[in-house]
Design an enzyme around this catalytic site. Structure first.
Site, PDB file in Angstrom:
ATOM      1  N   GLY A 234      -4.592   8.410   7.678  1.00  0.00           N
ATOM      2  CA  GLY A 234      -4.606   8.582   9.117  1.00  0.00           C
ATOM      3  C   GLY A 234      -4.089   9.952   9.511  1.00  0.00           C
ATOM      4  O   GLY A 234      -4.326  10.944   8.818  1.00  0.00           O
ATOM      5  N   GLN A 235      -3.354  10.006  10.605  1.00  0.00           N
ATOM      6  CA  GLN A 235      -2.855  11.274  11.137  1.00  0.00           C
ATOM      7  C   GLN A 235      -1.347  11.205  11.312  1.00  0.00           C
ATOM      8  O   GLN A 235      -0.788  10.147  11.585  1.00  0.00           O
ATOM      9  CB  GLN A 235      -3.510  11.576  12.489  1.00  0.00           C
ATOM     10  CG  GLN A 235      -5.022  11.727  12.416  1.00  0.00           C
ATOM     11  CD  GLN A 235      -5.642  11.775  13.801  1.00  0.00           C
ATOM     12  OE1 GLN A 235      -5.398  10.903  14.630  1.00  0.00           O
ATOM     13  NE2 GLN A 235      -6.440  12.789  14.053  1.00  0.00           N
TER      14      GLN A 235
ATOM     15  N   GLY B 267      -0.744  16.775  10.197  1.00  0.00           N
ATOM     16  CA  GLY B 267      -1.661  16.649   9.078  1.00  0.00           C
ATOM     17  C   GLY B 267      -2.536  15.427   9.227  1.00  0.00           C
ATOM     18  O   GLY B 267      -2.305  14.554  10.060  1.00  0.00           O
TER      19      GLY B 267
ATOM     20  N   GLY C 206      -6.448  10.400   4.249  1.00  0.00           N
ATOM     21  CA  GLY C 206      -7.087   9.093   4.184  1.00  0.00           C
ATOM     22  C   GLY C 206      -6.269   8.025   4.868  1.00  0.00           C
ATOM     23  O   GLY C 206      -6.796   7.025   5.331  1.00  0.00           O
TER      24      GLY C 206
ATOM     25  N   ASP D 221       1.417   6.546  -5.366  1.00  0.00           N
ATOM     26  CA  ASP D 221       0.768   7.780  -4.890  1.00  0.00           C
ATOM     27  C   ASP D 221       1.748   8.947  -4.938  1.00  0.00           C
ATOM     28  O   ASP D 221       1.900   9.690  -3.968  1.00  0.00           O
ATOM     29  CB  ASP D 221       0.230   7.587  -3.469  1.00  0.00           C
ATOM     30  CG  ASP D 221      -0.816   8.634  -3.103  1.00  0.00           C
ATOM     31  OD1 ASP D 221      -1.388   9.252  -4.020  1.00  0.00           O
ATOM     32  OD2 ASP D 221      -1.050   8.849  -1.899  1.00  0.00           O
TER      33      ASP D 221
END
Length: 626
Positions: free
Chosen positions: A315-316, A310, A313, A429
């Site tokens: 990163g990866q 995935g 915002g 978050d």
């Protein structure tokens, strides 16, 4: 043709027979072009020179019109290369003792581009071609005169021309000719004509030898026992060419070796530079194990695209397998333009790296390489919770038992972060995408990239607005300060989404159902709260738990911070230790504490006193929202 060119010495016999006389090949011959006599009396028509042609003609004319004749000849071809030949040679009967202006290559020293194909030439030739030329309609590339003797016999009374091939070692020709032509050749002949031989080379050199000839006054196939087939010398190899080739090969190998050595050095240098790591002082104080960058490269197969789980915002995230242990991991790599920088990275490894809880994704270690930051987690094979909220027909739907357990798992993790650990951690978050499901369908909170760490007892507030739109509490947008209560707000929304099996905003839903919180509250006010649950779990035996979670979710997601419970109270309600009062709807409807009935305030006090112990009323309201 190529297979027969493997035989370097190609030998055939020519004997010339005419009805009036016997002719000796040692007579008067004219040599043109590259033709020359050698030391043993043979005529060499061509040599090593490329694109050349040679001719040899007998200077005595012969009466041939309206006559029978036989031609038998011995010749040899030694090509430059064993796998490919030059163009070949021909036996020719011509009005003149020579063919001026003839070209080399495919014209075989007979014609040129202008004279080719004209019947007025009165030139009759038998091609001994060793290369197929499409423009002249060659019948195939298995040409005569390569490894066979050739007899050309013409009977004028019968008007028949026979061409016979047979091996040079056989003295008696076969009875059946290879080619036969029934035609009167008299119109093509003049009264007196000359005979001879021509040959040519192209881009490849070749020696064409004319070895012997004689004449006899009758048409026949003579015996060949007296003919001695000579041994022809091989094609000469220039020492300079050999030296040049050796030097060229050596130079090529040397350049190649230098190139390979340079490439190997470059690969080792770049690889070493690629995996070179620097340990900073600040890294020493943190406990989690630091992974070598090379180890992560091997685990993720150089961060190949197919390993990508995935991207967001932060990163990866890549899937990987640790060499040796075969343990599956998830590696989060921050991108260059990521919102997550060094400060957030330090916060994450300093917090979650020391946390141990079954409902928190375990941080195995980290790595820092150049401008990139890497976090290594346990891999959760069932992905994130948000995929179970998509109304996809192919997506497996969660059972009620699974949903209830997921909610309790997330609540347990938040309680540990807010109140049970030595320091208060605000996640900031909480959303379905950050709730990961393991192989046993246990829920774990992940992505602490936005987590903030505070010492217990200090003011746990931050000045940076962060999180995901839709899950950010109203007061956070106004003040920019995150508290534990802002985590509770987001948790309440997640709880409602799990029970209802949908997103909190559904644009495709009917207008009164688009906003999940408003729709659930409307159903509650109309006495139809149970209808808000997803249809697949809407069973009577689940009614009590479903309505409990819907009410609790609305309370946690209340727009007023002081009305929300803390996670300790939430866990007691979920575990059945505490119950929600009957007049909770009045609390949920309230805009704020002012003007709220005293009984409703007592409800809030009751909820929060479970978690704050002996705190006073004032402290209760101030501390529950850390």
């Amino acid at each position: 043709m190529p297979s027969e060119l493997k035989v370097l010495h190609i030998v055939l016999v020519l004997l010339y027979t005419l009805s009036s006389s016997t002719y000796n090949s040692n007579g008067n011959w004219t040599l043109e072009g590259s033709a020359a006599d050698n030391s043993i009396g043979d005529t060499i028509l061509t040599n090593t020179k490329k694109h050349s042609c040679g001719q040899t003609f007998n200077n005595e004319s012969i009466p041939i019109k309206d006559s029978s004749f036989s031609f038998h000849f011995l010749f040899g071809i030694v090509p430059e290369h064993t796998q490919s030949g030059s163009h070949g040679m021909s036996f020719v009967i011509s009005p003149t003792a020579g063919l001026p202006g003839a070209s080399s290559d495919q014209y075989l020293g007979l014609f040129n581009e202008t004279t080719n194909g004209k019947s007025s030439n009165h030139v009759i030739a038998i091609e001994l071609d060793i290369q197929k030329d499409q423009e002249f309609g060659d019948i195939d590339d298995n040409h005569v005169a390569m490894v066979m003797r050739l007899s050309i016999v013409y009977s004028h009374p019968d008007q028949q021309l026979n061409v016979t091939l047979f091996p040079a070692e056989i003295p008696v020709p076969p009875r059946k000719p290879l080619l036969s032509l029934n035609r009167d050749l008299s119109p093509y002949f003049l009264e007196e004509m000359y005979y001879g031989y021509t040959a040519s080379t192209g881009s490849i050199g070749a020696f064409h030898y004319m070895l012997s000839s004689y004449a006899t006054p009758k048409v026949e196939n003579p015996t060949w026992e007296f003919i001695v087939v000579p041994t022809l010398p091989p094609y000469p190899k220039k020492s300079s060419d050999r030296t040049k080739k050796i030097l060229a090969v050596c130079l090529t190998l040397a350049v190649f070796a230098v190139f390979v050595a340079s490439g190997i050095c470059f690969v080792f240098y770049t690889r070493h530079k690629k995996v070179k790591e620097v340990l900073e002082e600040w890294e020493i104080q943190y406990g989690p194990h630091r992974f070598a960058y090379k180890e992560l490269l091997n685990a993720t197969k150089d961060f190949k695209e197919k390993q990508l789980l995935g991207k967001g915002g932060f990163g990866q995230v890549f899937k990987g397998t640790l060499p040796g242990s075969n343990a599956e991991i998830a590696v989060k790599r921050t991108s260059h333009d990521s919102r997550q920088g060094m400060s957030e990275f330090l916060a994450e490894i300093s917090t979650i790296g020391r946390l141990r809880h079954p409902n928190l994704v375990r941080l195995l270690g980290y790595c820092r390489h150049k401008e990139n930051l890497y976090l290594v987690y346990d891999f959760t094979p069932n992905g994130s919770l948000d995929k179970y909220l998509d109304r996809n027909e192919n997506q497996e739907r969660l059972t009620w038992e699974q949903r209830f357990k997921i909610i309790k798992d997330v609540a347990s993790a938040l309680l540990h972060l807010h109140q049970e650990w030595v320091q208060i951690i605000i996640h900031r978050d909480i959303k379905p995408a950050n709730v990961l499901i393991d192989h046993e369908m246990n829920a774990r909170i992940g992505d602490f990239g936005l987590a903030k760490l505070y010492d217990q007892g200090l003011d746990p507030q931050t000045s940076r607005v962060a999180g995901t739109f839709g899950y950010i509490a109203p007061e956070l947008l106004r003040t920019g300060r995150a508290t534990t209560s802002t985590d509770v707000y987001a948790f309440g929304l997640v709880m409602l989404e799990v029970v209802c099996g949908r997103r909190m905003i559904e644009r495709r839903a009917p207008e009164n159902e688009e906003v999940l919180v408003d729709w659930i509250l409307e159903l509650w006010e109309s006495g139809k709260l149970f209808d808000a649950a997803e249809e697949s779990i809407r069973q009577e035996q689940n009614r009590g738990e479903i309505e409990l979670l819907l009410k609790l979710g609305l309370l946690c997601a209340h727009h007023t911070e002081l009305i929300r419970p803390n996670m300790s109270a939430v866990m007691q309600i979920l575990n059945g230790v505490s119950q929600l009062p009957d007049n909770l709807l009045d609390v949920v409807r309230a805009e704020n504490l002012r003007g709220m009935p005293e009984t409703s305030i007592e409800v809030l006090l009751g909820l929060n006193l479970y978690s704050v112990g002996t705190m006073t009323l004032t402290n209760s309201f101030l501390s529950h929202g850390r």
